[in-house]
Write a protein that holds these residues in place. Structure first.
Motif, short mmCIF file in Angstrom:
data_model
loop_
_atom_site.label_atom_id
_atom_site.label_comp_id
_atom_site.label_asym_id
_atom_site.label_seq_id
_atom_site.Cartn_x
_atom_site.Cartn_y
_atom_site.Cartn_z
N UNK A 1 76.68 -69.19 -81.42
CA UNK A 1 75.59 -67.49 -81.78
C UNK A 1 75.71 -66.38 -82.18
N UNK A 2 74.80 -64.71 -82.12
CA UNK A 2 74.77 -63.97 -83.12
C UNK A 2 74.96 -62.63 -82.45
N UNK A 3 75.80 -62.11 -82.58
CA UNK A 3 76.40 -60.05 -82.04
C UNK A 3 74.70 -59.89 -81.66
N UNK A 4 74.57 -59.37 -80.92
CA UNK A 4 73.82 -58.15 -80.38
C UNK A 4 72.48 -57.50 -81.46
N UNK A 5 73.23 -57.11 -82.02
CA UNK A 5 72.15 -56.35 -82.92
C UNK A 5 71.96 -57.56 -84.41
N UNK A 6 71.91 -58.20 -84.22
CA UNK A 6 70.57 -59.53 -84.74
C UNK A 6 69.78 -59.34 -84.57
N UNK A 7 69.68 -59.07 -83.10
CA UNK A 7 67.67 -58.96 -83.41
C UNK A 7 68.22 -57.49 -82.09
N UNK A 8 68.45 -56.77 -82.30
CA UNK A 8 68.58 -55.65 -81.94
C UNK A 8 66.79 -54.87 -82.00
N UNK A 9 65.49 -55.02 -82.12
CA UNK A 9 64.50 -54.70 -82.75
C UNK A 9 63.64 -54.62 -81.58
N UNK A 10 63.87 -54.16 -80.50
CA UNK A 10 63.15 -54.23 -79.21
C UNK A 10 62.44 -52.49 -79.64
N UNK A 11 60.39 -52.33 -78.87
CA UNK A 11 60.39 -51.77 -79.22
C UNK A 11 59.79 -50.92 -78.32
N UNK A 12 59.17 -49.73 -78.21
CA UNK A 12 58.48 -49.23 -77.26
C UNK A 12 57.90 -49.34 -77.40
N UNK A 13 56.78 -50.76 -77.13
CA UNK A 13 55.53 -51.22 -77.12
C UNK A 13 55.97 -52.38 -76.68
N UNK A 14 57.34 -53.07 -76.82
CA UNK A 14 57.83 -54.32 -76.74
C UNK A 14 57.94 -53.78 -74.73
N UNK A 15 59.05 -52.98 -74.54
CA UNK A 15 59.47 -52.94 -73.21
C UNK A 15 58.38 -52.44 -72.28
N UNK A 16 56.89 -51.20 -72.65
CA UNK A 16 56.51 -51.20 -71.93
C UNK A 16 55.68 -52.45 -72.22
N UNK A 17 55.46 -53.32 -72.71
CA UNK A 17 54.76 -54.88 -72.22
C UNK A 17 55.66 -55.86 -70.75
N UNK A 18 56.91 -55.42 -71.15
CA UNK A 18 57.43 -56.34 -70.47
C UNK A 18 57.54 -55.62 -69.23
N UNK A 19 57.75 -54.22 -68.90
CA UNK A 19 57.45 -53.77 -67.21
C UNK A 19 55.97 -54.49 -67.06
N UNK A 20 55.32 -54.13 -67.79
CA UNK A 20 54.42 -54.52 -67.43
C UNK A 20 53.95 -55.72 -66.61
N UNK A 21 54.07 -56.79 -67.45
CA UNK A 21 54.11 -58.03 -67.74
C UNK A 21 54.48 -58.94 -66.03
N UNK A 22 56.00 -58.22 -65.72
CA UNK A 22 56.83 -58.28 -64.56
C UNK A 22 56.53 -58.53 -63.83
N UNK A 23 55.75 -57.21 -63.38
CA UNK A 23 55.43 -56.01 -62.45
C UNK A 23 53.87 -56.82 -62.06
#
Length: 476
Positions: free
Chosen positions: A448-470
């Protein structure tokens, strides 16, 4: 007249979509069976890790046990598996274990040795790309006398009602065939029809991964997150193998799905034993929405200094995320190990949903780490609860269900098991040891590796995730 015709079609589409989303569930699904005395419970895991020079190491237990269980059956085998094929997508050419062939050969051989053996294989229509392909190994099973059930997903509620309303009004009734396909099969070899892709857009699935066999005079069962799918053979997965009354519950959970296709499953019915259980380990079979209820109960009843450990392929369900954040606020010790959602059989998944969710958890003070993966997936669906008091009861929840709306809200078919008992229960100890091995990485065993290794979430990813989940317009 055209405006009226178009309006009528849109109203019919919307009405059918609403009905498919909220129609009554089929009888027998979304069920929490009683707690049963845990008998002969064993925790199993498939693990992949890397050495200091990048060399890959694996330890595989789950399908070795599946093959052993099939190999000792005499009266009944019921295997329900989501992915049961050798498709590799864009990852074709890698050295995968031929799981689909091994399981197929084991079933055929056992049926040959014991002609009276009742063998039933239940699987998802994705394996035939919704009727667009004929698979040789499924035909070989049929020719050997094994009943092959392709799950009727039309019985389920719509995961993607925006599409399913129109699907049930028209394309569904066109059927499909394995001849004359002209579109490439994105899952593997061959060509399929447009109708296969139209069916795919419903995003429904029989996502279960279970096995029931007779075991001498008794019964044995297995619930897992693993598939007999060649390209999944390097994935990290977990399973519980058990015996006793809970196996009859597992068998009962499969009867409705088989009945949809006219297949009646043999074997005894569960015994309604309401007597008080001793203060020992107990096992409970859960399907569909009952998994969500047990998951939320485990999180919400955790108190200060209790520990919750989670290792899951997809984490997206809003109630679960909110419950985890609230638990952190109560002083619960939390560790969440996630797949980076990077690899999907040679294709790039883009980090959704786990990366934006991980940022949310991290901002709430929850410890997050990422599985190290190089083509394979951290595919387990596991929650462990360890009490602060040494004499308290620990809890484990594992199975097929990711922590997403589709997996937990009565849209897919899912099966998980819940094991509760003293901390020293061997299966609970083994599950905790598995998590520690995955969480704590070292230069000699990189896991495993620390959180910082993939701490690259963008605002667009957050919007896409919430839309797709809903909306259900997603593959998670």
């Amino acid at each position: 007249m055209w405006p009226w015709i178009v309006m009528a079609l849109l109203v019919a589409w919307a009405g059918m979509g609403a009905w498919q989303r909220y129609k009554p569930l089929p009888e027998g699904v979304s069920h929490a069976f009683p707690e049963r005395l845990a008998a002969e419970v064993r925790f199993l895991a498939d693990e992949t890790w890397y050495g200091p020079s990048g060399e890959r190491h694996t330890r595989r237990q789950i399908f070795d046990e599946v093959l052993a269980m099939i190999g000792q059956a005499r009266r009944l085998v019921v295997l329900d598996m989501f992915l049961f094929n050798d498709f590799a997508g864009a990852a074709d050419g890698q050295a995968f274990r031929p799981l689909s062939a091994e399981v197929t050969d084991a079933l055929i051989e056992q049926k040959r040795r014991y002609p009276d053996l009742v063998a039933v294989v239940i699987t998802d229509p994705l394996n035939t790309f919704y009727g667009g392909l004929e698979l040789d190994h499924l035909q070989a099973l049929r020719e050997a006398g094994v009943r092959v059930v392709i799950t009727d997903l039309n019985r389920l509620r719509a995961s993607n009602p925006l599409w399913s309303g129109g699907w049930h009004l028209g394309p569904r009734w066109l059927g499909n065939g394995s001849q004359g396909g002209w579109l490439p099969n994105v899952l593997g070899p061959g060509r399929v029809s447009l109708r296969s892709y139209l069916a795919l857009l419903n995003f429904n699935a029989n996502h279960r991964k279970t096995l029931v066999v007779d075991h001498g005079d008794s019964w044995a069962g297995l619930v897992t997150s693993a598939n007999p799918h060649d390209a999944s053979s390097l994935h990290g997965n977990v399973a519980l193998r058990f015996e006793g009354a809970a196996v009859l519950d597992l068998l009962a959970s499969e009867r409705p799905v088989a009945n949809w296709s006219g297949v009646s499953l043999a074997g005894p019915m569960p015994v309604d034993n309401r007597s008080e259980l001793p203060e020992k380990a107990r096992l409970q079979v859960l399907t569909e929405g009952a998994i969500r209820d047990a998951l939320l109960a485990a999180i919400e009843t955790s108190g200060e200094s209790d520990r919750l450990d989670i290792a899951v392929f997809y984490l997206a369900h809003r109630e679960v995320i909110d419950a985890l954040v609230a638990a952190k606020g109560r002083g619960v010790s939390l560790r969440v190990l996630l797949d980076p959602n990077r690899d999907a059989f040679g294709l790039d998944k883009g980090g959704i949903p786990n990366r934006p969710v991980a940022r949310e958890l991290h901002d709430a003070g929850i410890d997050v780490r990422w599985c190290v993966s190089r083509g394979e997936q951290c595919h387990s669906k596991l929650l462990l609860r360890r009490p602060a008091e040494p004499d308290g009861e620990a809890e484990m929840l594992l199975g097929s269900a990711n922590f997403t709306r589709r997996n937990l809200d009565d849209l897919n078919l899912e099966t998980s098991v819940r094991l509760v008992g003293p901390v020293e229960t061997s299966a609970l100890r083994d599950g905790m040891a598995f998590f520690e091995r995955r969480w704590h990485s070292s230069p000699q065993r990189i896991t495993s590796q620390p959180f910082e290794a993939f701490d690259d979430a963008t605002a667009w990813q957050r919007v896409r995730y919430r839309f797709m989940e809903a909306t259900g317009l997603s593959t998670f």
